[in-house]
Enzyme design. Structure first.
Site, PDB file in Angstrom:
ATOM      1  N   GLY A  45      42.999  29.904  19.187  1.00 28.73           N
ATOM      2  CA  GLY A  45      41.946  30.861  18.871  1.00 28.73           C
ATOM      3  C   GLY A  45      41.322  30.479  17.542  1.00 28.73           C
ATOM      4  CD  GLN A  50      40.687  31.387  11.782  1.00 36.52           C
ATOM      5  OE1 GLN A  50      40.437  31.664  12.945  1.00 36.52           O
ATOM      6  NE2 GLN A  50      41.828  30.842  11.401  1.00 36.52           N
ATOM      7  CB  CYS A  96      46.833  32.111  10.846  1.00 34.92           C
ATOM      8  SG  CYS A  96      45.069  32.305  10.563  1.00 34.92           S
ATOM      9  CG  LEU A  97      44.202  26.960  13.473  1.00 32.39           C
ATOM     10  CD1 LEU A  97      42.911  26.640  14.213  1.00 32.39           C
ATOM     11  CD2 LEU A  97      45.162  25.791  13.547  1.00 32.39           C
ATOM     12  CG  HIS A 138      45.775  36.049  15.137  1.00 31.52           C
ATOM     13  ND1 HIS A 138      46.940  35.857  14.409  1.00 31.52           N
ATOM     14  CD2 HIS A 138      44.857  35.219  14.575  1.00 31.52           C
ATOM     15  CE1 HIS A 138      46.713  34.972  13.456  1.00 31.52           C
ATOM     16  NE2 HIS A 138      45.465  34.557  13.537  1.00 31.52           N
ATOM     17  CD  GLU A 139      41.748  33.890  16.673  1.00 29.35           C
ATOM     18  OE1 GLU A 139      40.929  33.770  15.732  1.00 29.35           O
ATOM     19  OE2 GLU A 139      42.838  33.303  16.681  1.00 29.35           O
ATOM     20  CG  HIS A 142      40.837  35.652  11.737  1.00 32.93           C
ATOM     21  ND1 HIS A 142      41.178  35.321  10.449  1.00 32.93           N
ATOM     22  CD2 HIS A 142      41.725  35.014  12.539  1.00 32.93           C
ATOM     23  CE1 HIS A 142      42.244  34.524  10.472  1.00 32.93           C
ATOM     24  NE2 HIS A 142      42.602  34.323  11.730  1.00 32.93           N
TER      25      HIS A 142
HETATM   26 ZN    ZN Z   1      44.244  33.243  12.417  1.00 34.44          ZN
END
Ligand code: ZN
Length: 183
Positions: A45, A50, A96-97, A138-139, A142
């Site tokens: 995701g 991000q 998370c990236l 989760h996304e 963000h």
């Molecule tokens: Zn994330």
């Protein structure tokens, strides 16, 4: 084009995001770049903040995850709105990236209903559960300026404080492009 992923500590990850008003060529190119960037970093995701864009937009591709429902869970969510969250609460270890090398348990509801536009600007209202719901939650966080580390137990969070500071200072080993604060 592969874009750098904005790291923990970048203000854009905390900003409130703007609705997308028009389906433009730029938007389609941005979505393509986001998929390319997500695959390059082995993510499932990726949300617009991000990659430094303060927009209500995220993408998911959980089609390689075993047992995920719906199968072939790959989607673009434009201007999404979670209408309702319900079902049992369950704990799962998230990563998370934007926060490399940190994983922690987060408790979330198992089901949700969400309204959104797909990349053709077609309106959908869909119900998701299990891992698909988890990735969406989760996304979605963000684009609301929330990170999964905000949702972990306070004790665990204070244990991670120094590692989070290290990430925001760029002291981290990663094999994908990142953009750290003040650089
Ligand atoms: Zn994330």
């Amino acid at each position: 084009m592969i874009l750098p992923i904005y790291a923990f500590g970048q203000p854009v990850l905390r900003k409130s995001t703007e609705e997308i008003t028009e389906n433009t060529e730029e938007l389609q190119a941005l979505i393509n770049d986001m998929f390319e960037t997500m695959y390059e970093s082995n993510g499932i995701g990726l949300a617009a903040p991000q990659i430094g864009k303060s927009l209500r937009l995220f993408i998911v591709d959980g089609s390689d995850i075993e047992d995920i429902k719906p199968t072939g869970f790959k989607e673009v969510f434009i201007n999404p709105q979670i209408e309702d969250e319900f079902g049992n609460k369950w704990e799962f270890e998230e990563g998370c990236l934007s926060i490399p090398d940190i994983r922690a348990n987060v408790t979330r509801h198992s089901e949700l209903t969400i309204n959104y536009l797909d990349r053709e600007f077609k309106q959908h209202t869909k119900k998701f559960d299990g891992m698909a719901a988890r990735i969406i939650q989760h996304e979605y966080d963000h684009i609301e300026g929330i990170l999964f580390t905000d949702r972990i137990a306070p004790l665990k969070r204070s244990m991670l404080k120094r590692r989070l500071e290290s990430i925001s200072k760029g002291r981290v080993n990663i094999d994908y492009k990142m953009k750290f604060p003040n650089r």
